[in-house]
Design an enzyme around this catalytic site. Structure first.
Site, mmCIF file in Angstrom:
data_model
loop_
_atom_site.group_PDB
_atom_site.id
_atom_site.type_symbol
_atom_site.label_atom_id
_atom_site.label_comp_id
_atom_site.label_asym_id
_atom_site.label_seq_id
_atom_site.Cartn_x
_atom_site.Cartn_y
_atom_site.Cartn_z
ATOM 1 C CG ASP A 199 -2.205 0.859 0.916
ATOM 2 O OD1 ASP A 199 -2.142 1.724 0.018
ATOM 3 O OD2 ASP A 199 -3.224 0.697 1.600
HETATM 4 C C1 BGC Z 1 -4.984 3.200 0.062
HETATM 5 C C2 BGC Z 1 -5.182 2.143 -0.990
HETATM 6 C C3 BGC Z 1 -4.997 2.731 -2.369
HETATM 7 C C4 BGC Z 1 -3.644 3.407 -2.447
HETATM 8 C C5 BGC Z 1 -3.339 4.011 -3.806
HETATM 9 C C6 BGC Z 1 -3.720 4.011 -0.149
HETATM 10 O O1 BGC Z 1 -3.680 5.092 0.693
HETATM 11 O O2 BGC Z 1 -4.966 2.581 1.324
HETATM 12 O O3 BGC Z 1 -6.428 1.536 -0.871
HETATM 13 O O4 BGC Z 1 -5.129 1.749 -3.339
HETATM 14 O O5 BGC Z 1 -3.589 4.435 -1.479
HETATM 15 O O6 BGC Z 1 -4.079 5.133 -4.049
#
Ligand code: BGC
Length: 787
Positions: free
Chosen positions: A302
């Site tokens: 993530d």
């Molecule tokens: C979120 C994810 C997301 C990623 C990319 C993160 O902050 O937890 O769910 O896919 O950002 O945008």
């Protein structure tokens, strides 16, 4: 695709059976093959040949992902140049937030023409409930109990993403969410592993179509692995802590289902699990995901989760990067730790190059399977417009997701809904609000939203809709903070008074109140709340309008179960509309006026009080059950103190899992089993059904309707205590008035097994209790003996 995986699992089962054990586990040699494309010898030969030509720096480049969201916007020249150079040198394998044919082609041309080995980039994006065309939020889609609805949302999102140059979406989110304080519950399928698994499979099918090479397929990234939804106290990014049995039996189930369906990638989560940060956890990322489930795709972290491992206090930068990579995180999203600290550790021998090679292999496999080497570019598409066809799809899905929570009879008439009056008062900050109808994680343009006010005026004529906003979604300081966080301008109290709303209500026969919570700031990521009531002055507005004595229909627009106890006690009709997307106004109107008979069911229990959270129906037994011994989550009608109960509130949900009314009524016959008893060995020997449960469902009302028929079971008196009931089957059945249908649910190993103390999936001799009905309180019962 699934046949091979089932076959190998069956092989594992049979061999274990022959060895005299009734337990299932997959060993390395019996590894399932969930995605034959990623396992194919052709693709793997290409990957190996390419890998041989790569320098260490080029290999590490494949593991690096940046967000270049603004690289094509005004004032971005410096940033662009930096990324242009990195791509040309092979130092980047992927971007996120680069969207559109122009932007993606810009970087892809550099990768394909200027980098030494011409390896295409893979562009990823959060496409959560549609791309441009915005459908209801995933929690709402789960409320349809209709996997086909999830497939439709995924398919439309995939086609639009592909047209934007995006072959990889960060969806579906399959985290089990049992605590609505956690804002990300909006992206989930709710509290139940069986429902979530069925929906997870459907999302993957819709996106990937069982064939990554199709030009309109996108690779999924199933997130957030693992157990992110169990964040302690519902506070986002917080630690999770649970038994290994709960982890496997509840939380891992939907990820496993998604992997079995062929998911090409997963995203590792921010939280720690039992003291080990999930983005550096070899147990989930390697032992379970790769060794047991046979996953051949790659794992992306993530956002910044690898670098954040330093905050988890498990080492400095180089150490945490090594731990993440060795645990099985292949790509570092927007942290750039892999790009800066891995090479030296490989050179010094601290990290075996084989570890880097394996991560690169996994990423290249997906790039090959998607056909990016042959078709790296995207043809420019005309500017987006929601077509009638797309609007019809979003309306159809939204129609299915709306849940009728309550519909009491009112004085001088029958049930309040569907509305019979030709003139209505429409009140509340959600009545004419566009952005909040979209919900969190939406890329759709709010201008395309049909509000409830627009839809009602269309249906009844402008003169017959008396509108008053009444108050804002937020007021004072909350509104200021909200605006500062970059969300859309919240609806505030400005120019709206409760007394105007009260006057408006008095002028009509019925008042529709549309209330909720602001999506942009209070829902989704980092949208945890401890108060689950209506925001701003909405509760005061509700109470003031109810005090007029006019019949009130409450429409709730929100991305989580709110605390609705006061409303449930004082309002005759309540509709949960979630965040319904572009066609929300039409869909709500369809239900309010009976053009659509509501069929949605709650994927998440609604609490009486926040202090009950985490609240879910699949409770474990206790030695001191309150009320009904079989269902300790039922009302605690006891004056006895030393029971498992609250002294100041009932145990039960205000509206339980699976709940949802209709404008008709359904009756259930006593269910029957096709066999009274089944040997354990027969169940353990195959994943095929061994018995069916049959029930007759009849529409006893006067209008056609769709019922979600749900099967729950309990597995009592076995070596590890099991929940009081668990969903193990559901199906949607549409019946005309008076019509009856025989519904059958197959049961086999998948439905009947549980994890024993050795973490093996087993079936033990017992008598299962089985209930079938229209919600988790179903009472029609039968039994199945297993010996
Ligand atoms: C979120 C994810 C997301 C990623 C990319 C993160 O902050 O937890 O769910 O896919 O950002 O945008």
């Amino acid at each position: 695709m699934r046949t091979r995986s089932l076959f190998s699992l069956r092989r594992a089962l049979v061999s274990l059976l022959l060895s005299g054990s009734f337990a299932v586990s997959a060993t390395a040699q019996d590894k399932p093959v969930p995605n034959p494309q990623l396992a194919s010898p052709e693709i793997n030969a290409k990957v190996d040949a390419l890998l041989k030509q790569m320098t260490l720096d080029e290999k590490i480049g494949q593991l690096v992902q940046f967000s270049a969201g603004f690289a094509t916007g005004p004032g971005s020249e410096g940033k662009n140049q930096r990324f242009d150079e990195m791509v040309a040198k092979g130092q980047v394998g992927s971007f996120l937030n680069v969207v559109g044919a122009d932007a993606t082609n810009h970087f892809q041309h550099i990768a394909m023409e200027k980098s030494r080995l011409h390896i295409p980039l893979i562009f990823g994006l959060d496409v959560i409930h549609g791309d441009h065309t915005t459908f209801p939020i995933p929690l709402a889609v789960a409320a349809s109990f209709d996997p086909k609805a999830a497939e439709i949302v995924a398919r439309t999102g995939a086609e639009e993403a592909r047209a934007d140059g995006i072959p990889w979406v960060f969806s579906p989110m399959v985290d089990i969410a049992r605590d609505p304080r956690w804002g990300r519950i909006i992206e989930s399928n709710g509290e139940d592993p069986y429902l979530s698994s069925a929906m997870a499979r459907a999302w993957v099918r819709g996106y990937q179509q069982g064939d990554l090479s199709k030009p309109d397929s996108v690779a999924v990234s199933v997130k957030h692995f693992a157990a992110y939804g169990a964040a302690i106290a519902g506070r986002d990014y917080n630690a999770t802590d649970m038994s290994q049995i709960t982890l496997r039996q509840v939380y891992l189930k939907p990820y496993k289902a998604a992997v079995e369906e062929g998911a090409a990638t997963l995203m590792s989560s921010f939280n720690s699990i039992n003291g080990i940060p999930a983005s550096a956890d070899p147990l989930t990322l390697t032992q379970i995901l790769r060794n047991e489930w046979g996953f051949d795709g790659f794992v992306v972290s993530d956002w910044g989760a690898v670098a954040e491992l330093k905050n988890h206090s498990i080492g400095d930068g180089p150490t945490v990067a090594r731990k993440a990579l060795e645990a099985g995180v292949d790509m570092d999203m927007e942290g750039n730790l892999y790009g800066t600290v891995i090479a030296a550790q490989v050179q010094s021998g601290k990290i075996p190059v084989a570890v880097v090679d394996e991560a690169v292999r996994r990423i290249l496999r997906v790039k090959y399977a998607l056909g990016l080497f042959e078709h790296p570019y995207t043809a420019p598409a005309p500017p987006y417009e929601p077509t009638q066809e797309k609007r019809a799809l979003t309306r159809k899905v939204a129609d299915e997701t709306i849940v009728l929570l309550k519909n009491d009879a009112v004085e001088g008439g029958g049930e309040l809904l569907p509305i019979k009056s030709k003139t209505v008062a429409l009140i509340g900050p959600m009545a004419d609000d566009k952005p909040d109808m979209l919900g969190a994680w939406s890329a759709g343009d709010p201008k395309y939203v049909v509000t409830l006010r627009q839809a009602l005026e269309e249906k009844l004529g402008g003169d017959h809709v008396l509108y008053a906003q009444g108050c804002g979604l937020l007021s004072g300081e909350d509104a200021r903070i909200f605006a500062k966080n970059g969300g859309p301008q919240p609806i505030t109290d400005e120019n709206a008074t409760i007394s105007q709303a009260v006057d408006t209500a008095r002028k009509a026969d019925v008042a529709i109140l549309a209330l909720g919570e602001p999506a942009g700031f209070m829902e989704g990521e980092a949208g945890s709340r401890v108060h689950l009531g209506f925001t701003g002055h909405q509760q005061k507005l509700l109470e003031a309008v109810v005090a007029t004595g006019k019949p009130v229909v409450l429409v709730v627009v929100a991305g989580r179960p709110l605390q609705l106890k006061w409303a449930a006690q004082h309002v005759p009709a309540m509709v949960e509309a979630w965040s319904p997307g572009f066609e929300g106004g039409h869909a709500i109107t369809d239900v309010l006026f009976g053009d659509v008979n509501p069929s949605g069911k709650l994927p998440s229990s609604f609490p009486r009080a926040v202090g009950q959270e985490p609240l879910y129906y699949a409770q474990m037994p206790t030695g001191r059950p309150a009320g009904n011994a079989d269902l300790s989550h039922m009302p605690a009608n006891s004056e006895e103190k030393y029971l498992s109960r609250y002294v100041d509130e009932e145990n039960s949900a205000l509206f339980p899992f699976g709940w949802g009314l209709s404008y008709t009524k359904f009756s259930y016959s006593t269910p029957t089993v096709s066999r009274q008893s089944v040997p354990v060995s027969e169940i353990m020997g195959s994943r095929k059904p061994v018995v069916t449960v049959g029930v007759d469902v009849r529409n006893t009302g006067s209008v056609a309707g769709t019922e979600v028929v749900q099967l729950y079971l309990r597995c009592p008196n076995v070596s590890v205590e099991q929940p009081l009931r668990e969903l193990k089957g559901f199906t949607r059945v549409t019946l005309q008035p008076g019509e009856s249908r025989h519904v059958e649910f197959p049961l086999g190993f998948d439905e009947l097994n549980f994890y024993n103390v050795d973490l093996k999936q087993v079936v033990e001799p017992t008598t299962y209790d089985i209930w079938v009905g229209g919600n988790s309180l179903a009472t029609a019962e039968t039994n199945l003996k297993v010996e």
